[in-house]
Scaffold this motif. Structure first.
Motif, short mmCIF file in Angstrom:
data_model
loop_
_atom_site.label_atom_id
_atom_site.label_comp_id
_atom_site.label_asym_id
_atom_site.label_seq_id
_atom_site.Cartn_x
_atom_site.Cartn_y
_atom_site.Cartn_z
N GLU A 106 26.00 146.73 4.98
CA GLU A 106 24.83 146.10 5.61
C GLU A 106 24.45 146.84 6.90
OE1 GLU A 106 25.71 141.57 3.93
OE2 GLU A 106 26.55 142.20 5.85
N THR A 107 25.47 147.28 7.61
CA THR A 107 25.21 148.06 8.84
C THR A 107 24.49 149.35 8.49
OG1 THR A 107 27.12 147.14 9.96
CG2 THR A 107 26.33 149.25 10.77
N GLU A 108 24.94 150.00 7.43
CA GLU A 108 24.30 151.26 7.03
C GLU A 108 22.82 151.02 6.72
OE1 GLU A 108 26.38 154.56 4.74
OE2 GLU A 108 25.14 153.69 3.17
N ASP A 109 22.54 149.92 5.99
CA ASP A 109 21.13 149.61 5.65
C ASP A 109 20.32 149.39 6.92
OD1 ASP A 109 21.83 149.81 3.03
OD2 ASP A 109 21.84 147.64 2.63
N MET A 110 20.88 148.65 7.88
CA MET A 110 20.14 148.38 9.11
C MET A 110 19.86 149.69 9.86
SD MET A 110 21.23 146.31 12.47
CE MET A 110 20.14 146.23 13.88
N LEU A 111 20.87 150.55 9.90
CA LEU A 111 20.68 151.82 10.61
C LEU A 111 19.58 152.65 9.96
CD1 LEU A 111 24.44 152.57 11.40
CD2 LEU A 111 22.65 152.08 13.08
N PHE A 112 19.47 152.54 8.62
CA PHE A 112 18.35 153.22 7.96
C PHE A 112 17.01 152.63 8.38
CE2 PHE A 112 21.24 155.22 4.82
CZ PHE A 112 20.74 156.51 4.94
N ASP A 113 16.94 151.30 8.47
CA ASP A 113 15.69 150.67 8.95
C ASP A 113 15.31 151.25 10.31
OD1 ASP A 113 15.30 149.01 6.80
OD2 ASP A 113 16.31 147.28 7.69
N LEU A 114 16.29 151.34 11.20
CA LEU A 114 16.01 151.85 12.55
C LEU A 114 15.57 153.31 12.50
CD1 LEU A 114 19.07 150.29 14.47
CD2 LEU A 114 16.77 149.34 14.16
N HIS A 115 16.28 154.08 11.69
CA HIS A 115 15.97 155.51 11.56
C HIS A 115 14.53 155.69 11.04
CE1 HIS A 115 16.53 159.71 10.74
NE2 HIS A 115 16.47 159.56 9.43
N TYR A 116 14.17 154.91 10.03
CA TYR A 116 12.82 155.04 9.44
C TYR A 116 11.74 154.61 10.44
CZ TYR A 116 15.19 155.60 4.93
OH TYR A 116 15.98 156.04 3.90
N LEU A 117 12.10 153.70 11.35
CA LEU A 117 11.13 153.27 12.37
C LEU A 117 11.01 154.29 13.50
CD1 LEU A 117 11.95 149.47 12.83
CD2 LEU A 117 9.71 150.42 12.26
N GLY A 118 11.84 155.30 13.45
CA GLY A 118 11.81 156.32 14.51
C GLY A 118 12.60 155.92 15.73
N ILE A 119 13.54 154.99 15.56
CA ILE A 119 14.37 154.55 16.68
C ILE A 119 15.61 155.46 16.77
CG2 ILE A 119 15.87 152.67 17.48
CD1 ILE A 119 13.75 150.73 16.36
N ASP A 120 15.81 156.07 17.94
CA ASP A 120 16.91 157.01 18.09
C ASP A 120 17.95 156.56 19.10
OD1 ASP A 120 16.05 158.83 16.22
OD2 ASP A 120 14.83 159.96 17.63
N ASN A 121 17.89 155.29 19.49
CA ASN A 121 18.87 154.75 20.44
C ASN A 121 19.45 153.46 19.89
OD1 ASN A 121 18.53 156.49 22.95
ND2 ASN A 121 16.41 155.87 22.57
N VAL A 122 20.76 153.30 20.04
CA VAL A 122 21.39 152.01 19.68
C VAL A 122 22.47 151.68 20.71
CG1 VAL A 122 21.02 151.95 17.17
CG2 VAL A 122 22.91 153.29 18.06
N LEU A 123 22.55 150.40 21.07
CA LEU A 123 23.68 149.96 21.88
C LEU A 123 24.66 149.32 20.91
CD1 LEU A 123 24.40 149.86 25.00
CD2 LEU A 123 24.04 147.41 24.79
N VAL A 124 25.82 149.93 20.78
CA VAL A 124 26.80 149.52 19.76
C VAL A 124 27.83 148.56 20.38
CG1 VAL A 124 28.68 150.37 18.31
CG2 VAL A 124 26.50 151.58 18.35
N LEU A 125 27.94 147.40 19.77
CA LEU A 125 28.79 146.33 20.32
C LEU A 125 29.62 145.67 19.22
CD1 LEU A 125 25.65 145.03 21.96
CD2 LEU A 125 27.61 145.51 23.40
N ARG A 126 30.71 145.08 19.66
CA ARG A 126 31.44 144.25 18.70
C ARG A 126 30.65 142.97 18.42
NH1 ARG A 126 36.60 140.91 20.40
NH2 ARG A 126 34.89 139.65 21.19
N GLY A 127 30.05 142.42 19.47
CA GLY A 127 29.30 141.17 19.31
C GLY A 127 30.13 139.98 19.74
N ASP A 128 29.42 138.91 20.08
CA ASP A 128 30.09 137.69 20.50
C ASP A 128 30.74 137.02 19.30
OD1 ASP A 128 29.46 137.71 23.24
OD2 ASP A 128 27.41 137.06 22.80
N PRO A 129 31.80 136.21 19.52
CA PRO A 129 32.36 135.43 18.40
C PRO A 129 31.37 134.35 17.97
CG PRO A 129 33.68 135.15 20.42
CD PRO A 129 32.49 135.97 20.79
N GLU A 130 31.57 133.85 16.77
CA GLU A 130 30.79 132.67 16.35
C GLU A 130 31.16 131.53 17.29
OE1 GLU A 130 30.34 131.17 12.16
OE2 GLU A 130 31.55 132.96 11.82
#
Ligand code: FAD
Length: 318
Positions: A106-130
């Motif tokens: 799912e992460t790979e798919d999202m990164l493709f969405d960003l790439h296709y939108l021309g987005i070249d920056n990401v802040l990579v995080l573990r994320g908050d717990p539920e």
């Protein structure tokens, strides 16, 4: 699109102004969010971060009394908001990409969405717990730590996908990560927290954005320790103006930080939150002026849906 690190280089030592926004609650108007940050464009933020919010499981009671557990994302729309920001304000959008709630695929798919939108920056995080779980649990087949997710993004930048045998067209993501001047709350010690931060930079992170802090000494000590550990990437201070009396207890509890006693005393004296907001603005201006003198690359503001106080601070500093 321009990378965050390129914006910093192009500024040639001038401190930049940037913001982080959070998507509106599901069902609220996106226009309100866009209008609220519009005045901040006066300070020409070269990039705007957009947070990502994982699904939370809620219990929904049906008329027959049955209770169903359903996953609900309260603040969806990070990728869409990024597209809208780029179109409306001509800024670079920096979506936050989190481990929580995602499989690697799912992460790979999202990164493709960003790439296709021309987005070249990401802040990579573990994320908050539920919220209901309290402790972070990776989704089955997902990443447990930000450093693992960084490796996936770096692989994509090298044209290596999860399950493809042949080389893919490389993406071009500039990777930022989080850092904690007052230590991440789960880390057993400052030493281990720095080891893991170094691991993120060694894995491919090109800059760090800090958790909010109100005492500049914490940031200065953090930067010094990073440099001593060989972490040489830009370290962007994350800032949030104090705006209500309640935040004196809420912010330390949620973000695991200490409020300077001078600020607490000034805020405690206030009769209304309007006065606290003014104290927060004045504190923010002094804090930012000192950070600018220190030579920070960027002043990065957590707007949390409100921009009037950030606007006043920016007017007092730039
Ligand atoms: P990590 O770097 O993975 O570290 C998590 C903890 O594990 C730390 O205690 C670290 O010391 C330890 N650790 C790291 N690697 C290892 C390892 N290999 N083995 C053992 N221990 C390890 N949350 C959201 O949900 N959405 C957002 O959009 C969001 N934006 C944020 C933006 C900023 C600037 C900051 C500072 C935080 C943000 N957060 C967000 C919150 C963040 O996700 C939480 O603070 C989370 O608890 C930690 O994320 P991390 O990326 O720092 O985790």
């Amino acid at each position: 699109m321009t990378k965050v690190t390129e914006h910093i280089r192009a500024a040639e030592g001038q401190t930049l102004f940037t913001i982080e926004i959070i998507p509106p609650l599901k069902g609220q108007n996106i226009q309100q969010l866009l209008d609220s940050i519009d005045p901040l464009m006066e300070f020409k933020p070269p990039f705007v971060d957009v947070t990502y919010h994982r699904e939370e499981v809620i219990d929904k009671q049906h008329p027959d009394g049955l209770i169903q557990r359903i996953p609900v994302r309260k603040r969806p729309g990070t990728v869409g908001i990024c597209a809208r920001l780029m179109e409306r304000f001509k800024v670079d959008a920096v979506p936050h990409v989190i481990c929580g709630g995602f499989t690697r695929e799912e992460t790979e798919d999202m990164l493709f969405d960003l790439h296709y939108l021309g987005i070249d920056n990401v802040l990579v995080l573990r994320g908050d717990p539920e919220k209901s779980a309290g402790v972070f649990k990776a989704k089955e087949g997902g990443h447990a730590y930000a450093s693992d997710l960084i490796c996936q993004v770096v692989d994509m930048n090298r044209g290596k996908l999860l399950h493809e045998e042949t080389e893919a067209t490389p993406t071009n993501f500039c990777i930022g990560v989080a850092g904690y001047p007052e230590k991440h709350f789960e880390a057993t010690s400052f030493d281990s927290d720095f080891d893991y931060l170094k691991r993120k930079v060694d894995a491919g992170a090109e800059y760090i954005v800090t958790q909010m802090f109100f005492d500049n000494q914490k940031y200065f000590q953090f930067v010094e320790r990073c440099r001593a550990e060989g972490i040489m990437v830009p370290i962007i201070p994350g800032l949030k103006p104090l705006s209500t009396k309640k935040q004196l207890s809420i912010l330390p509890r949620i973000f695991h930080l200490q409020m300077p006693s001078d600020l607490v005393q000034e805020a405690e004296k206030c009769e209304s939150d309007k006065d606290v907001r003014q104290v927060g603005i004045e504190w923010g201006i002094q804090q930012c002026k000192e950070l600018v003198s220190y030579g920070v690359p960027v002043l990065h503001f957590y707007t949390m849906g409100k921009s009037d106080n950030v606007l006043q601070i920016a007017r007092g500093v730039f």
